[in-house]
Design a protein around this motif. Structure first.
Motif, short mmCIF file in Angstrom:
data_model
loop_
_atom_site.label_atom_id
_atom_site.label_comp_id
_atom_site.label_asym_id
_atom_site.label_seq_id
_atom_site.Cartn_x
_atom_site.Cartn_y
_atom_site.Cartn_z
N ALA A 33 41.99 29.75 54.90
CA ALA A 33 42.30 31.08 54.07
C ALA A 33 43.03 30.67 52.81
CB ALA A 33 43.30 31.79 54.96
N THR A 34 43.04 31.55 51.69
CA THR A 34 43.64 31.07 50.47
C THR A 34 44.70 32.03 49.96
OG1 THR A 34 42.10 32.63 49.18
CG2 THR A 34 41.37 30.25 49.37
N VAL A 35 45.98 31.69 49.72
CA VAL A 35 46.82 32.46 49.54
C VAL A 35 46.84 33.09 47.89
CG1 VAL A 35 49.46 32.46 48.98
CG2 VAL A 35 48.25 31.14 51.03
N GLN A 36 46.78 34.24 47.86
CA GLN A 36 46.85 34.84 46.51
C GLN A 36 47.92 35.71 46.32
OE1 GLN A 36 43.14 37.50 46.64
NE2 GLN A 36 42.00 36.05 45.84
N ARG A 37 48.57 35.19 45.10
CA ARG A 37 50.02 35.91 44.70
C ARG A 37 49.57 37.60 44.22
NH1 ARG A 37 52.58 31.51 40.91
NH2 ARG A 37 50.08 31.49 39.97
N LEU A 38 48.51 37.85 43.96
CA LEU A 38 48.15 39.26 43.32
C LEU A 38 46.91 39.84 44.34
CD1 LEU A 38 48.52 38.21 39.51
CD2 LEU A 38 49.97 39.53 40.93
N PRO A 39 46.98 40.99 44.17
CA PRO A 39 45.71 41.81 44.94
C PRO A 39 44.51 41.47 44.22
CG PRO A 39 47.63 43.25 44.60
CD PRO A 39 47.85 42.03 43.69
N PRO A 40 43.44 41.48 45.04
CA PRO A 40 42.18 41.05 44.22
C PRO A 40 41.84 42.06 43.42
CG PRO A 40 41.80 42.06 46.58
CD PRO A 40 43.25 41.60 46.39
N GLU A 41 40.69 41.79 42.51
CA GLU A 41 40.47 42.56 41.38
C GLU A 41 39.68 43.91 41.72
OE1 GLU A 41 39.65 41.12 37.24
OE2 GLU A 41 39.50 39.04 38.74
N HIS A 42 39.41 44.91 41.24
CA HIS A 42 38.80 46.09 41.76
C HIS A 42 37.38 45.60 41.14
CE1 HIS A 42 41.64 48.59 43.51
NE2 HIS A 42 42.21 48.59 42.28
N PHE A 43 36.06 46.01 41.80
CA PHE A 43 34.71 45.53 41.51
C PHE A 43 34.32 45.86 39.79
CE2 PHE A 43 30.31 46.54 41.19
CZ PHE A 43 29.85 45.27 41.69
N PHE A 44 34.89 46.75 39.52
CA PHE A 44 34.25 47.33 38.22
C PHE A 44 35.20 46.64 37.25
CE2 PHE A 44 32.16 50.87 40.67
CZ PHE A 44 30.83 50.82 39.97
N THR A 45 36.36 46.72 37.41
CA THR A 45 37.41 45.89 36.60
C THR A 45 37.02 44.44 36.45
OG1 THR A 45 39.18 47.36 37.32
CG2 THR A 45 39.83 45.22 36.20
N ALA A 46 36.44 43.82 37.68
CA ALA A 46 36.15 42.37 37.60
C ALA A 46 34.83 42.28 36.78
CB ALA A 46 35.87 42.17 39.09
N ILE A 47 33.84 43.16 36.91
CA ILE A 47 32.69 42.99 36.06
C ILE A 47 33.15 43.02 34.60
CG2 ILE A 47 30.70 44.30 35.25
CD1 ILE A 47 29.94 45.07 38.02
N ARG A 48 34.01 43.99 34.20
CA ARG A 48 34.18 44.06 32.66
C ARG A 48 35.04 42.87 32.40
NH1 ARG A 48 35.86 49.46 34.21
NH2 ARG A 48 37.99 48.71 34.24
N GLY A 49 36.09 42.09 33.13
CA GLY A 49 36.62 41.03 33.06
C GLY A 49 35.52 39.89 32.78
N GLY A 50 34.54 39.87 33.50
CA GLY A 50 33.49 38.75 33.36
C GLY A 50 32.81 38.59 32.03
N LEU A 51 32.43 40.22 31.99
CA LEU A 51 31.41 40.21 30.53
C LEU A 51 32.47 40.06 29.13
CD1 LEU A 51 29.58 43.54 31.30
CD2 LEU A 51 28.86 41.05 31.33
N ARG A 52 33.89 40.26 29.28
CA ARG A 52 34.65 40.04 28.51
C ARG A 52 34.82 38.55 28.14
NH1 ARG A 52 38.81 42.93 30.29
NH2 ARG A 52 38.03 44.83 29.32
N TYR A 53 34.97 37.89 29.33
CA TYR A 53 35.13 36.62 28.98
C TYR A 53 33.91 35.66 28.19
CZ TYR A 53 35.75 31.52 30.45
OH TYR A 53 35.65 29.98 30.44
#
Length: 540
Positions: A212-232
């Motif tokens: 199990a991986t420990v995440q300090r922040l909640p996971p991204e929402h689906f569409f937010t993650a898509i925008r983040g990937g395209l922006r990158y």
């Protein structure tokens, strides 16, 4: 299914030299079991590829219909691989992989049943091809991303090399074995064995219990993650160059794959065994290419490798257009496999090297989307041209396009920045002690620099690199302003969608980003660091 099979492993090629034995990753039990199961599964996929292409040739002699098999195989990767990459970055990858194996089993078993009962039509075959490729699209980004979870850090490069070796072993065995079974038992047996071949992968995934991986922040929402990937991707120059070169090669290279079944059946009069032998020659060439690539990379850089392999592939397409002696053409097909794996490996290395870990599955998914989009469009174009003007004419035009595509090296170079270091910095940033609800936003961050006015031009040039850093890590807008009253006072501003996106930005900075930041800070004068302000939109 040809290209999906090889991308499960080939896209994870790494430019880093291995620091462990080439076989050491096989000491890791889960990696060893998954590697063996994946080789078996890929052999089944190559066998299925033979069965699908040969069945379509038996049902229709229209070149467009045969080329549409390649298009139906590539289209799901174009449509679904980006969403699959997003899911691979935000939820447990083992679940995605297991679901994709179940999907592939059902699609292959259904095709086997329809074939056994004699209910396969060209339309049914295209739908089945689309569904099988959808399973590959769902699994590809996750397969690429789990390798670091299965081996130690120093074993990563040899593990990736072993995956590439496994895919080429299956490439050499699958087509020949598929052609043999097709000759004696018929297509339904090939499709059934493909369905059974995925069971081993599913069993290994069920028994694997990832940490199990420990995440300090909640996971991204689906569409937010898509925008983040395209922006990158938009803000990563080296990755953009990889995508441009991908289109330049595969748009024309798709003609070789789309026309190969037609040449084998119509021009050479081969049966399924002979067609399987042709594909096996391509597989042997790919294995030889994978073995020789490390030595070739010591002599040629990425751009030189791409140009040489592209021109070699153009020669093999020209041979496919005009040579009608079986064994002479098979000799050229050997070099088809050699050049194909060289191009694929080189582009995959570039895509891997230009993607940070936090966005790797999404960035590679964009690369796969462009790859298969080019294959889909290209296959349809060359099939239509072959239907109207003939196979040889279609391949000749594609050859000219391939040669012209090689000149893109003059504009989009893969060696643009060979010093990229995209390891994530272990830093939470300077806002960890500020308590603001995660959903508050948008957030505008400003950073005030004081520089020597004589350095203004060099400073603004350095800030363009900083703009890409901010955009890559999630900024929606960026600007830099100079104070009209106080020369030498510059204010950098960027906007984040919410406070949690700003927190994520601090966790995404890489070593390369830090180098850019240090270059910018070198212009700042005074003992105090630049003044940073965080302005949050009012609540409600």
């Amino acid at each position: 299914m040809t290209q999906q099979n090889e991308l499960k492993a080939a896209v994870t090629v790494s430019p880093v030299q291995p620091s462990a034995s080439a076989w050491q990753p096989l000491h890791q039990r889960v990696f060893r079991m998954l590697w063996m199961a994946t080789v078996v599964s890929n052999i089944g996929s190559w066998m299925s590829d033979i069965g699908i292409n040969w069945t379509m040739l038996s049902l229709s002699t229209d070149p467009l219909a045969v080329a549409l098999v390649q298009a139906a195989s590539s289209l799901p990767m174009f449509l679904f691989v980006l969403p699959a990459g997003v899911l691979a970055d935000i939820i447990e990858r083992r679940k995605i992989l297991f679901f994709s194996q179940v999907w592939s089993f059902c699609a292959a078993a259904g095709l086997a049943l329809l074939s056994f009962t004699g209910n396969v039509t060209p339309e049914v075959l295209l739908v089945a091809t689309f569904l099988l490729s959808t399973g590959a699209a769902l699994s590809s980004p996750a397969f690429q991303a789990i390798v670091p979870d299965l081996v130690e850090k120093q074993e990563l490069s040899p593990a990736i090399a072993l995956n590439s070796l496994g895919i080429n072993i299956s490439r050499a065995i699958g087509p020949a074995l598929g052609g043999l079974i097709l000759s004696f038992a018929g297509p339904w047996m090939v499709f059934l064995l493909n369905a059974l071949s995925v069971v081993g992968v599913a069993v290994v995934l069920l028994r694997w219990k990832p940490q199990a991986t420990v995440q300090r922040l909640p996971p991204e929402h689906f569409f937010t993650a898509i925008r983040g990937g395209l922006r990158y991707v938009h803000a990563a120059p080296v990755l953009r160059n990889v995508l441009a070169r991908t289109v330049a090669f595969f748009l024309f290279g798709s003609a070789g794959w789309a026309m190969l079944p037609l040449v084998a059946r119509r021009e050479l009069g081969l049966g399924p065994g002979g067609y399987g032998t042709m594909l096996a020659c391509i597989g042997v060439g790919a294995i030889c290419g994978a073995v020789l690539l490390p030595k070739l990379r010591k002599r040629l850089n990425a751009d030189q490798m791409m140009v040489a392999a592209s021109l070699l592939f153009a020669v093999t397409m020209l041979a496919l257009a005009f040579i009608r002696h079986v064994w002479l053409l098979n000799a050229f097909e050997f070099f088809t496999g050699f050049s194909w794996i060289a191009v694929l490996s080189t582009l995959n290395v570039g895509a891997q090297r230009s993607a940070a870990r936090w966005v790797k599955a999404r960035a590679l998914a964009v690369y796969l989307t462009v790859f298969f989009g080019s294959m889909t469009v290209g296959s349809a174009i060359w099939g239509k041209l072959a239907s109207e003007f003939g196979v040889s004419w279609s391949l000749s035009v594609a050859t000219v396009g391939m040669v012209l595509g090689a000149t893109t090296v003059l504009r989009w170079r893969l060696e643009k920045d060979a010093s990229l270091d995209l390891d994530i910095l272990d830093s939470a940033g300077g806002t960890a002690d500020i308590t603001i609800p995660h959903e508050r936003g948008p957030v505008m961050v400003s950073c005030e620099y004081r520089i020597d006015p004589q350095d203004a031009h060099e400073f603004t040039l350095a800030m363009q690199d900083m703009r890409r850093v901010r955009r890559r890590t999630g900024a929606m807008g960026w600007a830099v302003y100079e104070d009209a009253v106080q020369p030498g006072v510059f204010v950098e501003t960027w906007v984040m969608g919410s406070w949690i996106e700003h927190l994520r930005q601090h966790e995404r900075h890489t070593v390369n980003d830090q180098r850019i930041r240090e270059r910018v800070l070198a212009f700042h004068q005074g003992d105090e660091p630049p003044v940073v302000r965080h302005l949050v939109a009012p609540a409600g």
